[in-house]
Every structure is written in structure tokens, then in C-alpha cells.
Enzyme design. Structure first.
Site, mmCIF file in Angstrom:
data_model
loop_
_atom_site.group_PDB
_atom_site.id
_atom_site.type_symbol
_atom_site.label_atom_id
_atom_site.label_comp_id
_atom_site.label_asym_id
_atom_site.label_seq_id
_atom_site.Cartn_x
_atom_site.Cartn_y
_atom_site.Cartn_z
ATOM 1 N N CYS A 68 -38.370 54.827 -58.445
ATOM 2 C CA CYS A 68 -37.569 55.852 -57.398
ATOM 3 C C CYS A 68 -38.597 56.576 -57.670
ATOM 4 O O CYS A 68 -38.451 56.685 -55.722
ATOM 5 C CB CYS A 68 -36.051 56.070 -58.122
ATOM 6 N N CYS A 88 -36.522 43.689 -54.262
ATOM 7 C CA CYS A 88 -36.389 44.457 -54.993
ATOM 8 C C CYS A 88 -35.688 45.401 -55.688
ATOM 9 O O CYS A 88 -35.301 46.172 -56.779
ATOM 10 C CB CYS A 88 -37.853 45.158 -55.783
#
Ligand SMILES: Cc1ncc(COP(=O)(O)O)c(C=O)c1O
Lengths: 141, 395
Positions: free
Chosen positions: A103, A34
């Protein structure tokens, strides 16, 4: 500008980069497929996180959120560190673009993973329910 | 030092183009459709620009239709072929896996409307095999659309050979030449191209203007209805300043094509040679069949967006095909199409040059990239695992 000044500051001058030898806990989350992986090392003394370091493979915001998260838990008790939310990290960075919120989730997960590792290594009891694996859409797409 | 190395994204408008455009704002400002003199002067200039663009591809002026850019030209070309095919009950399109989104997304939309599309694979060098295109063509194929040069890895496709096959099989052939026009020689007659898309801002012309070449006999379908501009095929008062600027830029690019190719490809080759010294790096795309200005590499263990941000801090403007920069969860479909694993594709860097780049600028890139790659690798857990042998190197 894509990122806030705070994010760019933490990207340009990341705090607590590196590894800790003989760390008391190590947590790694994300996957290279990813495009982001975070690894956090903690040193714990008397239930206080006395040192923390990170290594991150990822975009600018992945590096900045790792840096901010380590700064936010350094010197805190393990219990306080467990309370760290991705929202708090985002706020401390003066926001992240929507596409980058994952994130901050990763940063929160990395901290929890490191603490879980610390618990496991030291035979400390904990509520397993509170340490479920990340299953956000990003990592499981 | 500031180094602009993102010319595949867009280019600086050349002085030639700007000078050509300026009179069209306050002197030759008439509407080319107006009958009075101011309008007719504008009309003459419009037709001169059409002639200039046509000559650059060995086309005829009436085969050039001005559009708002490459995307519009791609959309119109594909829709045109579908409409022409409908009348013969042909509902199949042949394309490739690594087209620009202006083509891919148009094709995907058409698939939802019952058109069948075969996306031919490209090889690991990023070049499509002519045989694969040939064998994908069916009785009911209404269009083959293959890009001239890829925008990410710069590979040039065997357009002339594909054109010959399409001619033989009587299938319309479109090529998205947005990255090729003004950079490599194109002859629509010799290459049997039926339709071709270009975009002004990729060869130092202005943004928001492009053109579609459609061979005589191709009956264009409108995307925009309205006035009778562009022979009724594209309504809307012509963006004359931009059209004139594009024509001037294209002429300049084509007039200097060999000189620029020689200069720029030397810079490209130096970059490739020096940056390849970085351990565990790979150059993406064929080294021979390649536009003169493209460098595309992957560096294992790092992610492209952070690489770009660091390079930007050092004055270097570049681009990447990482997920973070592609705006989706997956890295670039082009890098995946040439067989790179996801984790490697995330660490890609595209440097696209122009004749304005200097030797000093190239040296700055050569000095900076290895430093930044090293810095990011030092903080990368992936690189750490690769070094410790916990992960196997892929490149
Ligand atoms: C290969 C290719 N096709 C189409 C386009 C779209 O062109 P435009 O930006 O003029 O719409 C681009 C540029 O982004 C391109 O590189």
C-alpha cells in the site's frame, strides 16, 4: 491490533480526501482486480505543491497511506515530493503489517504518477528512467 | 451499541455450555483412562457426552470420535477415505471449488502425493448440482466430500441427494457440517452420510473441540498416534471440559433448532431486504437454500476491509471475503467460485447472526451499513469512474 494508532487515525480521519478541479497533475495507480486503486491530484504553483487531494479504493492501510502521503508532500517543492519514499510513509505511520507494505509502494507511485502527469501537461523535460511503471508483485500477480 | 454479527467465525459460549463445563475443572477432573473412581466418573461423563452428540444426528455413540475441532475432523475423514481407497487402488476424490480450507488444503496436499481430485463447480447461487457430482464419480473414486453449508455465503448443499448417489455408487461420502450442525436438521442415516465433521465453537460451545462421525464400517486412520483414547483412533487425554461443553451446547441448539431458525431467519431476511436497497449491491448465495443466520452481500466500488473497520468503529463486528481480509492477493475463493469478478468480490460483507441478536441490533446495522458504504464510495476512484460512466456497472 492489526494497525498502529497513527494508521487508524489516518484511516478514521483521512486528510485531503476529494478531488481538485483543474488539477495540474493527476496520477492513478493500482487496479480494482487486486483490490486497491489510488488517485492523487496536485495543484502546482511556482514548482510548489500548493494543494493535494486523493481518492482511494482499498483497505484501511491503503486509505491511511494515501492520507499520509498527501500530507507529506503538501507545501513541498515538486522535487522534494519526488523524493518521497514508501519507507518514509511507513515510518510516518509507525509501521505497517508486512502484508500491507505494498500500500505504501502504491502511495509513492501515485505521487510520482501525478507529478509525471504535471510534467507531461506542461511540457517539462524529465528523466524517463525515473518514472517506470510499478511492477511490484502485488499489481502483477 | 455493540452488535456481534460474526457468528460464522465463532460464537459466544452459551451459559448452558459454561455451566456444564465448570465442574470438570475442579470436581470431575479425573482422567477417563484411569481405573480409579475419579477417572471412571470422568469416563462415564465422556460417554454421556458422546451419546448426546450422537443423538443429535441420529448416529450411534460409538460412531462419534472427539477431535480438536472441525479442521482435524476434516483432515481425518479425508485421509481415512484415501487409505481405505488405497487398498482397492482407488485414487480419485470428488469435491467442490468452494470447500473450507480445512478440506481444500488437505486435498491439495494429497494431489502432490498422487491423488487425483475433481473440484466440481458450484452454480452462481452457490449450490452444487447433484448431476455434476454424479458425473464426476469414477470407478476409482474413493471419496466424495461436499460441505453441508458454506461458511461464507451460507448456502445449503443437496446433501441427502448426494448421499443417495454415493450409496448407490458405493463411494464414501463425507460432509463438512461445521456451519450446519446445530443450525439445520441433520440425520446421518436418512442422508446416507458416512462421515461428518462438526466444531463446538460454531454453535455456542467452546473452541478447540469438535467431532467426527464415522459410520460403522469406516476404518479410521489416525492423525495422532499414542494412547488408546477414542477407541485407538485419536490419541491424547480427552479434553473433557470442552467435550462436555460442546455436547451441552449442541443439545441446546438442536432442541431449539426450529424456534431459533424461525427467529434468526426473520432477522436475516429483514437485513437482506433493507440492505438490498443500497444501489449496486448484490446478495450472494441462494436465498432459499440458506442457513438461517447468513447474510452475504457485495457493494460495488468499495473494498471490504475498510468497510469492516468502519463498521467496527460503529460497534458492528462482521467479516469480509476481500483479499485484504483473506490474507492473500485474491479475494475469497468462494466468491470467485460463484462467478463474481475480482473487483466486486473485494467489496463483500458477511453478517452472521445468532438467536442472541435483537431487532434493535438489526436496525443499527440497517442504519449504519448504507452510511458507511456511501462514505467509502465518496472517496473511491472506482465509484467515481462508475458514476461518470468510464466504467460499467457489473452489479
Ligand atoms: C465450513 C468449515 N469447516 C471447517 C472449519 C474449521 O473448524 P475449526 O476452527 O473448529 O478447526 C470451519 C471454521 O472455521 C468452517 O467454517
Amino acid at each position: 491490533m492489526l494497525y498502529s494508532k497513527k494508521v487508524m487515525d489516518h484511516f478514521k480521519n483521512p486528510r485531503n480526501v476529494g478531488e481538485i478541479e483543474n488539477a495540474d497533475g493527476i496520477g492513478e495507480v493500482g487496479n480494482a482486480k487486486c483490490g486497491d486503486i489510488m488517485r492523487i491530484y496536485i495543484k502546482v504553483d511556482n514548482n510548489i505543491i500548493t494543494d493535494v487531494k486523493f481518492m482511494t479504493f482499498g483497505c484501511g492501510s491503503a486509505i491511511a497511506t494515501s492520507s499520509m502521503a498527501t500530507e507529506m508532500i503538501k507545501g513541498k517543492s515538486v522535487d522534494e515530493a519526488l523524493e518521497l519514499s514508501n519507507k518514509a510513509v511507513v515510518e510516518a505511520l509507525d509501521g505497517l503489517p508486512t502484508a500491507k507494505i505494498h500500500c505504501s509502494v502504491l502511495a509513492e507511485e501515485a505521487v510520482r504518477a501525478a507529478i509525471k502527469d504535471y510534467y507531461d501537461k506542461n511540457g517539462i523535460e524529465y528523466d524517463k528512467e525515473k518514472f517506470k511503471d510499478c511492477n511490484c508483485a502485488h499489481c502483477h500477480a | 451499541m455493540f452488535v456481534y454479527a460474526d457468528n460464522a467465525a465463532t460464537t459466544k459460549t452459551s451459559k448452558t455450555a459454561i455451566d456444564a463445563m465448570l465442574p470438570f475443572f475442579d470436581k470431575i477432573y479425573g482422567n477417563p483412562s484411569s481405573l480409579h473412581e475419579v477417572g471412571q466418573i470422568a469416563k462415564e461423563e465422556l460417554e454421556k457426552a458422546r451419546e448426546t452428540v450422537a443423538k443429535c444426528f441420529n448416529a450411534e455413540a460409538r460412531e462419534i470420535y472427539f477431535t480438536s475441532g472441525g479442521s482435524e475432523a476434516d483432515n481425518q475423514a479425508i485421509l481415512t477415505a484415501v487409505k481405505m481407497g488405497e487398498r482397492k487402488n482407488k485414487k480419485h476424490i470428488v469435491s467442490t471449488k468452494f470447500e473450507h480450507h480445512a478440506v481444500l488444503h488437505t486435498l491439495q496436499k494429497l494431489e502432490k502425493q498422487g491423488i487425483e481430485v475433481t473440484y466440481v463447480d458450484v452454480n452462481k447461487n452457490g449450490v452444487v448440482k447433484v448431476e455434476d457430482i454424479a458425473s464426476a464419480i469414477r470407478e476409482d473414486t474413493c471419496l466424495v466430500t461436499v460441505m453441508f453449508a458454506n461458511n461464507e455465503i451460507g448456502t445449503i448443499q443437496p446433501i441427502k441427494e448426494i448421499g443417495a448417489i454415493c450409496k448407490k455408487r458405493k463411494v464414501i461420502f463425507h460432509t463438512d457440517a461445521v456451519q450446519a450442525a446445530g443450525h439445520i436438521n441433520i440425520d446421518v442415516v436418512d442422508m446416507n452420510i458416512d462421515m461428518l465433521s462438526i466444531s463446538g465453537h460454531k454453535f455456542h460451545g467452546p473452541k478447540g473441540v469438535g467431532a467426527l462421525y464415522a459410520r460403522k464400517g469406516i476404518f479410521l486412520t489416525n492423525l495422532i498416534e499414542g494412547g488408546a483414547q477414542e477407541r485407538g483412533k485419536r490419541a491424547g487425554t480427552e479434553n473433557l471440559p470442552a467435550i462436555v461443553g460442546m455436547a451441552a451446547a449442541l443439545k441446546e441448539a438442536v432442541d431449539n433448532i426450529d424456534k431459533h431458525a424461525k427467529y434468526v431467519s426473520a432477522l436475516r431476511d429483514k437485513l437482506i431486504r433493507e440492505l438490498s436497497k443500497i444501489p449496486h449491491s448484490v446478495v450472494n448465495g441462494d436465498l432459499v437454500n440458506r442457513v438461517p443466520n447468513n447474510v452475504n452481500m457485495c457493494f460495488e466500488g468499495i473494498e471490504g476491509e475498510s468497510l469492516l473497520l468502519m463498521l467496527d468503529m460503529e460497534g458492528i463486528s462482521a467479516s469480509s471475503g476481500s483479499a485484504c481480509t483473506s490474507g492473500s492477493l485474491d479475494p475469497s475463493h468462494v466468491l470467485l467460485a460463484i462467478g463474481l469478478p475480482h473487483e466486486v468480490a473485494h467489496g463483500s460483507l458477511r453478517l452472521s447472526l445468532s438467536a442472541e441478536n435483537t431487532e434493535e441490533e438489526i436496525d443499527h446495522i440497517i442504519k449504519t451499513v448504507p452510511e458507511v458504504v456511501n462514505y467509502l464510495r465518496k472517496m473511491s476512484p472506482v465509484w467515481d469512474e462508475l458514476c461518470k460512466g468510464e466504467l460499467n456497472h457489473v452489479i
